[in-house]
Design a protein around this motif. Structure first.
Motif, PDB file in Angstrom:
ATOM      1  N   GLU A  65       0.834  -1.205   0.000  1.00  0.00           N
ATOM      2  CA  GLU A  65       0.000   0.000   0.000  1.00  0.00           C
ATOM      3  C   GLU A  65       0.875   1.264   0.000  1.00  0.00           C
ATOM      4  O   GLU A  65       2.039   1.241   0.393  1.00  0.00           O
ATOM      5  CB  GLU A  65      -0.913   0.005   1.243  1.00  0.00           C
ATOM      6  CG  GLU A  65      -0.156   0.060   2.562  1.00  0.00           C
ATOM      7  CD  GLU A  65      -1.082   0.176   3.770  1.00  0.00           C
ATOM      8  OE1 GLU A  65      -2.283   0.364   3.568  1.00  0.00           O
ATOM      9  OE2 GLU A  65      -0.577   0.098   4.899  1.00  0.00           O
ATOM     10  N   GLY A  66       0.249   2.337  -0.518  1.00  0.00           N
ATOM     11  CA  GLY A  66       0.895   3.650  -0.435  1.00  0.00           C
ATOM     12  C   GLY A  66       1.939   3.932  -1.498  1.00  0.00           C
ATOM     13  O   GLY A  66       2.665   4.917  -1.404  1.00  0.00           O
ATOM     14  N   LYS A  67       2.096   3.054  -2.536  1.00  0.00           N
ATOM     15  CA  LYS A  67       3.104   3.290  -3.585  1.00  0.00           C
ATOM     16  C   LYS A  67       2.424   3.362  -4.953  1.00  0.00           C
ATOM     17  O   LYS A  67       1.415   2.719  -5.183  1.00  0.00           O
ATOM     18  CB  LYS A  67       4.132   2.145  -3.600  1.00  0.00           C
ATOM     19  CG  LYS A  67       5.143   2.215  -2.461  1.00  0.00           C
ATOM     20  CD  LYS A  67       6.034   0.993  -2.435  1.00  0.00           C
ATOM     21  CE  LYS A  67       7.016   0.975  -3.592  1.00  0.00           C
ATOM     22  NZ  LYS A  67       7.926  -0.187  -3.511  1.00  0.00           N
ATOM     23  N   ILE A  68       3.034   4.168  -5.850  1.00  0.00           N
ATOM     24  CA  ILE A  68       2.583   4.200  -7.247  1.00  0.00           C
ATOM     25  C   ILE A  68       3.602   3.384  -8.052  1.00  0.00           C
ATOM     26  O   ILE A  68       4.802   3.679  -8.031  1.00  0.00           O
ATOM     27  CB  ILE A  68       2.519   5.651  -7.782  1.00  0.00           C
ATOM     28  CG1 ILE A  68       1.450   6.456  -7.025  1.00  0.00           C
ATOM     29  CG2 ILE A  68       2.253   5.653  -9.273  1.00  0.00           C
ATOM     30  CD1 ILE A  68       0.040   6.249  -7.481  1.00  0.00           C
ATOM     31  N   TYR A  69       3.125   2.368  -8.776  1.00  0.00           N
ATOM     32  CA  TYR A  69       4.005   1.460  -9.527  1.00  0.00           C
ATOM     33  C   TYR A  69       3.979   1.848 -11.014  1.00  0.00           C
ATOM     34  O   TYR A  69       2.911   2.170 -11.557  1.00  0.00           O
ATOM     35  CB  TYR A  69       3.544   0.013  -9.364  1.00  0.00           C
ATOM     36  CG  TYR A  69       3.809  -0.582  -8.007  1.00  0.00           C
ATOM     37  CD1 TYR A  69       4.925  -1.398  -7.795  1.00  0.00           C
ATOM     38  CD2 TYR A  69       2.956  -0.337  -6.934  1.00  0.00           C
ATOM     39  CE1 TYR A  69       5.162  -1.950  -6.546  1.00  0.00           C
ATOM     40  CE2 TYR A  69       3.198  -0.875  -5.686  1.00  0.00           C
ATOM     41  CZ  TYR A  69       4.305  -1.686  -5.504  1.00  0.00           C
ATOM     42  OH  TYR A  69       4.560  -2.231  -4.271  1.00  0.00           O
ATOM     43  N   LYS A 104      -8.626   0.244   3.212  1.00  0.00           N
ATOM     44  CA  LYS A 104      -9.774   0.511   2.344  1.00  0.00           C
ATOM     45  C   LYS A 104     -10.176  -0.752   1.577  1.00  0.00           C
ATOM     46  O   LYS A 104     -11.341  -1.097   1.492  1.00  0.00           O
ATOM     47  CB  LYS A 104      -9.410   1.638   1.377  1.00  0.00           C
ATOM     48  CG  LYS A 104     -10.566   2.116   0.510  1.00  0.00           C
ATOM     49  CD  LYS A 104     -10.103   3.275  -0.377  1.00  0.00           C
ATOM     50  CE  LYS A 104     -11.177   3.604  -1.404  1.00  0.00           C
ATOM     51  NZ  LYS A 104     -10.714   4.601  -2.367  1.00  0.00           N
ATOM     52  N   GLN A 105      -9.198  -1.452   1.003  1.00  0.00           N
ATOM     53  CA  GLN A 105      -9.504  -2.673   0.241  1.00  0.00           C
ATOM     54  C   GLN A 105      -8.280  -3.574   0.220  1.00  0.00           C
ATOM     55  O   GLN A 105      -7.185  -3.144  -0.121  1.00  0.00           O
ATOM     56  CB  GLN A 105      -9.939  -2.301  -1.190  1.00  0.00           C
ATOM     57  CG  GLN A 105     -10.664  -3.447  -1.893  1.00  0.00           C
ATOM     58  CD  GLN A 105     -11.419  -2.983  -3.123  1.00  0.00           C
ATOM     59  OE1 GLN A 105     -11.781  -1.817  -3.202  1.00  0.00           O
ATOM     60  NE2 GLN A 105     -11.637  -3.866  -4.069  1.00  0.00           N
ATOM     61  N   VAL A 143      -7.543 -10.488 -13.463  1.00  0.00           N
ATOM     62  CA  VAL A 143      -6.279 -10.065 -12.847  1.00  0.00           C
ATOM     63  C   VAL A 143      -6.568  -9.754 -11.380  1.00  0.00           C
ATOM     64  O   VAL A 143      -7.432  -8.917 -11.076  1.00  0.00           O
ATOM     65  CB  VAL A 143      -5.701  -8.815 -13.547  1.00  0.00           C
ATOM     66  CG1 VAL A 143      -4.409  -8.386 -12.860  1.00  0.00           C
ATOM     67  CG2 VAL A 143      -5.465  -9.102 -15.011  1.00  0.00           C
ATOM     68  N   ARG A 144      -5.894 -10.473 -10.455  1.00  0.00           N
ATOM     69  CA  ARG A 144      -6.071 -10.253  -9.012  1.00  0.00           C
ATOM     70  C   ARG A 144      -4.880  -9.468  -8.488  1.00  0.00           C
ATOM     71  O   ARG A 144      -3.743  -9.902  -8.610  1.00  0.00           O
ATOM     72  CB  ARG A 144      -6.121 -11.579  -8.264  1.00  0.00           C
ATOM     73  CG  ARG A 144      -7.484 -12.172  -8.190  1.00  0.00           C
ATOM     74  CD  ARG A 144      -7.637 -13.119  -7.014  1.00  0.00           C
ATOM     75  NE  ARG A 144      -8.886 -13.866  -7.157  1.00  0.00           N
ATOM     76  CZ  ARG A 144      -8.960 -15.091  -7.651  1.00  0.00           C
ATOM     77  NH1 ARG A 144      -7.869 -15.711  -8.036  1.00  0.00           N
ATOM     78  NH2 ARG A 144     -10.124 -15.684  -7.749  1.00  0.00           N
ATOM     79  N   VAL A 145      -5.165  -8.338  -7.860  1.00  0.00           N
ATOM     80  CA  VAL A 145      -4.099  -7.534  -7.251  1.00  0.00           C
ATOM     81  C   VAL A 145      -4.341  -7.508  -5.745  1.00  0.00           C
ATOM     82  O   VAL A 145      -5.350  -6.977  -5.283  1.00  0.00           O
ATOM     83  CB  VAL A 145      -4.079  -6.103  -7.825  1.00  0.00           C
ATOM     84  CG1 VAL A 145      -2.960  -5.297  -7.162  1.00  0.00           C
ATOM     85  CG2 VAL A 145      -3.905  -6.127  -9.327  1.00  0.00           C
ATOM     86  N   ASN A 146      -3.454  -8.109  -4.982  1.00  0.00           N
ATOM     87  CA  ASN A 146      -3.550  -8.094  -3.519  1.00  0.00           C
ATOM     88  C   ASN A 146      -2.786  -6.900  -2.980  1.00  0.00           C
ATOM     89  O   ASN A 146      -1.656  -6.641  -3.399  1.00  0.00           O
ATOM     90  CB  ASN A 146      -2.970  -9.377  -2.924  1.00  0.00           C
ATOM     91  CG  ASN A 146      -3.844 -10.570  -3.235  1.00  0.00           C
ATOM     92  OD1 ASN A 146      -5.029 -10.559  -2.950  1.00  0.00           O
ATOM     93  ND2 ASN A 146      -3.267 -11.592  -3.870  1.00  0.00           N
ATOM     94  N   VAL A 147      -3.418  -6.221  -2.006  1.00  0.00           N
ATOM     95  CA  VAL A 147      -2.759  -5.076  -1.369  1.00  0.00           C
ATOM     96  C   VAL A 147      -2.268  -5.542  -0.013  1.00  0.00           C
ATOM     97  O   VAL A 147      -3.045  -6.063   0.797  1.00  0.00           O
ATOM     98  CB  VAL A 147      -3.742  -3.898  -1.197  1.00  0.00           C
ATOM     99  CG1 VAL A 147      -3.024  -2.710  -0.582  1.00  0.00           C
ATOM    100  CG2 VAL A 147      -4.351  -3.530  -2.532  1.00  0.00           C
ATOM    101  N   LYS A 148      -1.009  -5.414   0.238  1.00  0.00           N
ATOM    102  CA  LYS A 148      -0.512  -5.786   1.571  1.00  0.00           C
ATOM    103  C   LYS A 148      -0.130  -4.510   2.305  1.00  0.00           C
ATOM    104  O   LYS A 148       0.337  -3.540   1.696  1.00  0.00           O
ATOM    105  CB  LYS A 148       0.664  -6.762   1.487  1.00  0.00           C
ATOM    106  CG  LYS A 148       1.961  -6.188   1.003  1.00  0.00           C
ATOM    107  CD  LYS A 148       3.084  -7.212   1.164  1.00  0.00           C
ATOM    108  CE  LYS A 148       4.408  -6.608   0.687  1.00  0.00           C
ATOM    109  NZ  LYS A 148       5.513  -7.549   0.819  1.00  0.00           N
ATOM    110  N   PRO A 149      -0.393  -4.511   3.630  1.00  0.00           N
ATOM    111  CA  PRO A 149      -0.070  -3.294   4.376  1.00  0.00           C
ATOM    112  C   PRO A 149       1.438  -3.080   4.395  1.00  0.00           C
ATOM    113  O   PRO A 149       2.224  -4.025   4.277  1.00  0.00           O
ATOM    114  CB  PRO A 149      -0.609  -3.594   5.779  1.00  0.00           C
ATOM    115  CG  PRO A 149      -0.692  -5.070   5.867  1.00  0.00           C
ATOM    116  CD  PRO A 149      -0.923  -5.568   4.480  1.00  0.00           C
TER     117      PRO A 149
END
Length: 877
Positions: free
Chosen positions: A94-98, A148-149, A172-178
């Motif tokens: 989370e918190g990064k723009i790739y 949030k998600q 396409v599954r994108v998992n968000v990790k804290p």
């Protein structure tokens, strides 16, 4: 001169050449079978033309030179793009723009570059923070948040350059990790605690996340913050006297701040906490202790104990704040002994009376302690063994840092005034008044002439009933060091292995052993320090802030039952032992619980009816009060053999107003003692009846019982002979109310049993009817005025008369029929009319006699409940 054939030279070519015009030599090349660009994009072969000069064997024709044919197959857009994978997965922090989270790839089986190349990709799912470029690279368009998600699922499609799109979109599954934040994971902020549930784990699945840091040791402190509850935590709120007895302290402590009551009314004007016996002093109140409560001469040995909560003194110039003061009542203003706070110091003043020795003596003892002004509860014990004075605070000994000597006080005959919360200024002012007021809270202030108790008793008196606990110490593991503070509100644990610390913290529990704990929240704080190899503190672990929610205990309802009306001949009251007042008193405590329904239907939303359960707990006093005029000490008294109190935590006080039994003990022990209280009256001529009231309490009146009223009638000698006669004449009747039987309600039938003696008596009554009626009416009226009598041949053979009904027994051999009333029956009716009550003995005949005997006992005990109105029952010898 003509062309007859074209021949193709090559391996299995799917073409043929046919002659269109022999003269002109025109021909056409065509495919023999369908051509597929995807199988072969181009063909090259040799073709020759032949003239018609062929003989029968085909040997003489002439052929042309060889010509090379080159064929290219033109593509048709027949295939759709297809993705290489069925599902694409990626994980982002989370918190990064790739720039690119992952790349999807599709292929097209068409043969030409135009139709086989993928010209574009597109995200089908709307409103997602992702974008895709022509090469299939997916990136996020905004910073993602784990809170949030946790996971996004998006559908992607592809287009070839002929604008044909894929038949199936790809997931396409994108998992968000804290972001890996070091700290404790998987714990609840709110922990619920129901009274009586013992020890419950606080963090059953907690673990520490160190983000792969190289940890060498972990130091964790768990703190239970209860300083705002009662006396600093849940402690027993019984009176100080009762607590000292429970803890095994020696007797003789005098409670200077008891609950206000008729006998202890000096605390009535003070501000008091509702649940606990805590008095709040705001600098405007003081209480005078009446004379005779504390002996004038405390000798050289005495003890003062108190709970105190005190903050810094208000105002610029700190005044003395008096806790306890003994000063001159009038004329002068000398302080004989006092305990006060001054500038966050505790000072004890003790001025001895002047004797022949004209010498300096220790008079003021000072202790300087931070706890005196920290606004928290502490337990102080001042132990005087003159000339040595020792202070115990929370069980720890403190010697005075300063002792001031003074001359003794000159003897005088001025009376002294003992006060709490301020000091009495009797002299040097025009009007005597209070001075040097205390600001803070005090509780359980006692003074005991005699020595201090052992350390064990001091620890018991200040013990918390709630605290932290470890479920099983042996399973903590070898590498864990732990330490509790004395009140078990702080636990420190240290270890070098993360998993061991996790396991240990999961075993930390909260326990509250009070039966009726103070409801509300208890704050919890867990702070941790982590050391890494070669560094001091390398990872910062945030504190845990949680709380334990302690629910309100189900309040008990204390009910006193028993025989509430009886009569005895005067001789029994005048005897040496008197009459037992409460032979069958019973104290029961019940608690009401709500039962929640399992399935909530529309019409059944409300909670199910209550369940009443009997519960066992302690009482702390029971009073037997005299109603109406107080006892006349010259002719009557209440008595109790003090041997009955031995082996119990009970004391008793006796006065003309009644008998009081107090101390923390079981309901059973209270019953045993109450059943032994006797009433004696050695001059009964002027007394016909006495009324008493019994009430009991738990936790200093927090839970009170019902008021149980008892009326005692004294039958004078004119009644005694009649009672004796009746006692010999009548045997036990089957005396019943309407009782529910298992098979249903049994109809009431008049039936009684009478021996032959009674039959003879009835015949005699018929012959001298007028005499019997006159005598009977006179006797009944007398009995109705003075109650019922009991002929007590022994302790067991008692007969209690019910003054609300008289049951006459008749011969069971005679048929009882309403239409043919005999004279005897008419007489019986007359007598009952005189009684103004028509209660009758009801039973079935012989087959229910055994049941009737059992049911009779039940009714004697529980008549109150079944009748609705008070009806004392008959108890026959």
């Amino acid at each position: 001169g003509e062309i007859c054939a074209f021949k193709i030279h090559g391996q299995e070519m799917p073409f043929e050449a046919v002659v269109l015009n022999k003269t002109s030599g025109e021909g056409r090349l065509r495919a023999k079978s369908p051509i597929d660009c995807e199988l072969q994009k181009e063909y090259t072969f040799i073709i020759q033309a032949y003239d018609c000069g062929s003989g029968p064997s085909g040997t003489n024709w002439k052929k042309s030179h060889k010509a090379v044919v080159h064929i290219q197959v033109k593509d048709v857009n027949e295939f759709s793009p297809a993705f290489k994978e069925s599902v694409y997965k990626a994980t982002v922090t989370e918190g990064k723009i790739y720039d690119s989270i992952l790349q999807v790839e599709a292929i097209d089986e068409d043969c030409s570059p135009q139709y086989s190349q993928i010209c574009n990709y597109e995200i089908v799912t709307t409103d997602v923070p992702f974008a895709i470029d022509r090469n299939g690279n997916i990136r996020n368009t905004e910073k993602l948040s784990y809170d949030k998600q946790h996971q996004y699922e998006i559908m992607v499609t592809a287009f070839d350059c002929g604008q044909k799109h894929a038949t199936e979109d790809v997931l396409v599954r994108v998992n968000v990790k804290p972001v890996c934040k070091p700290g404790w994971q998987d714990w609840d902020k709110r922990i619920e605690y129901k009274p009586g549930s013992g020890s419950i784990p606080l963090f059953p699945s907690i673990h520490l996340e160190t983000c792969d840091g190289p940890v060498s040791s972990i130091h964790t402190t768990i703190e239970l913050q209860t300083n705002y509850i009662g006396k600093g935590c849940d402690r027993e709120t019984y009176s100080e006297k009762s607590l000292q007895k429970l803890c095994g302290a020696s007797s003789g402590a005098i409670d200077l701040l008891p609950s206000p009551s008729t006998t202890t009314n000096w605390t009535a004007g003070l501000v008091m906490d509702s649940n606990d016996i805590i008095f709040k002093f705001d600098g405007k109140q003081g209480a005078k202790i009446p004379d005779g409560i504390v002996p004038k001469n405390l000798t050289d040995q005495f003890t003062i104990t108190l709970w105190m909560k005190h903050g810094p003194s208000p105002g610029l110039r700190a005044e003395k704040e008096t806790i306890l003061c003994n000063s001159d009542k009038t004329e002068m203003n000398r302080h004989h002994y006092a305990l006060y706070v001054h500038n966050c110091r505790l000072v004890f003043l003790l001025r001895k009376d002047f004797d022949q020795a004209d010498t300096f003596r220790p008079a003021e003892f000072h202790w300087k302690l931070d706890q005196i002004c920290d606004k928290e509860w502490h337990y102080y014990i001042v132990n005087v063994e003159f000339p040595v004075v020792t202070l115990y605070m929370d069980g720890t000994t403190y010697e005075p840092y300063l002792v001031t000597n003074d001359w003794p006080i000159h003897p005088s005959h001025i009376a002294m005034q003992l006060t709490v919360g301020a000091c009495w200024q009797g002299g040097e002012v025009t009007k005597p008044r209070f001075a040097q007021y205390f600001h803070g809270s005090l509780a359980s202030l006692t003074i005991r002439p005699g020595k201090i108790e052992s350390q064990k008793v001091i620890s018991c008196l200040q013990a918390c009933k709630e605290g932290l606990d470890i479920n099983s110490l042996e399973s903590l593991g070898q590498g864990i060091k732990y330490h509790f503070n004395p009140s078990q509100s702080v636990l420190v644990m240290e270890g070098d292995d993360i998993e061991n610390i996790n396991q240990a913290l999961r075993k930390v529990s909260y326990i509250n052993s009070r039966q009726f704990p103070t409801a509300g929240i208890r704050r919890l704080k867990v702070s941790s320090k982590v050391q890494c190899f070669g560094e001091d503190v390398c990872i910062n672990i945030p504190d845990i802030d949680a709380y334990v929610m302690v629910f309100q205990a189900n309040e008990p309802k204390i009910t006193i039952t028993g025989m509430d009306h009886f009569a005895r001949p005067a001789a029994q009251f005048e005897s040496e032992r008197g009459v037992i007042l409460l032979p069958d008193i019973r104290i029961v405590s019940t608690v009401t619980k709500m039962e929640h329904p399992v399935d909530l239907k529309e019409h059944d939303r409300a909670d199910k009816p209550v369940i009443v359960e009997e519960m066992l707990h302690n009482l702390d006093f029971c009073d037997v009060l005299v109603m109406g005029a107080e006892l006349d000490p010259d002719q009557e008294c209440l008595e109790l053999d003090h041997v009955e109190l031995q082996g119990k935590h009970l004391d008793a006080t006796n006065s003309t107003a009644g008998y009081s039994i107090y101390g923390v003990d079981s309901m059973f022990n209270y019953e045993q003692v109450l059943r032994q209280i006797r009433y004696r009256n050695w001059d009964t001529t002027a007394t016909f009846d006495r009324k008493f009231r019994v009430k009991c309490s738990e936790l200093n009146g927090r839970y009170m019982s019902n008021e149980f009223n008892l009326e005692v009638n004294i039958l004078h000698s004119s009644n005694s002979n009649f009672m004796d006669h009746v006692n010999h004449m009548i045997v036990q009747p089957q005396f019943l109310q309407s009782v529910h039987h298992p098979e249903g309600s049994v109809s009431a039938v008049h039936n009684s049993v009478v021996p032959s003696v009674a039959t003879i008596v009835i015949i005699i009554c018929v012959s001298i009817l007028i005499f019997v009626i006159t005598l009977g009416v006179y006797r009944i009226r007398t009995a109705h005025q003075h109650g019922s009598a009991d002929h007590e041949g022994s302790k067991e053979n008692e007969m209690d008369w019910d003054d609300s009904a008289l049951t006459i027994t008749v011969n069971p051999m005679e048929k009882y029929e309403k239409p043919h009333q005999t004279e005897e029956e008419s007489e019986e009716e007359d007598i009952e009319d005189e009684e103004e009550d028509t209660t009758s003995a009801e039973s079935d005949e012989s087959e229910e006699e055994e049941e009737d005997e059992e049911e009779e006992e039940v009714i004697v005990q529980k008549g109150d409940k079944q009748n609705g109105t008070r009806q004392a029952q008959l108890e026959w010898d």
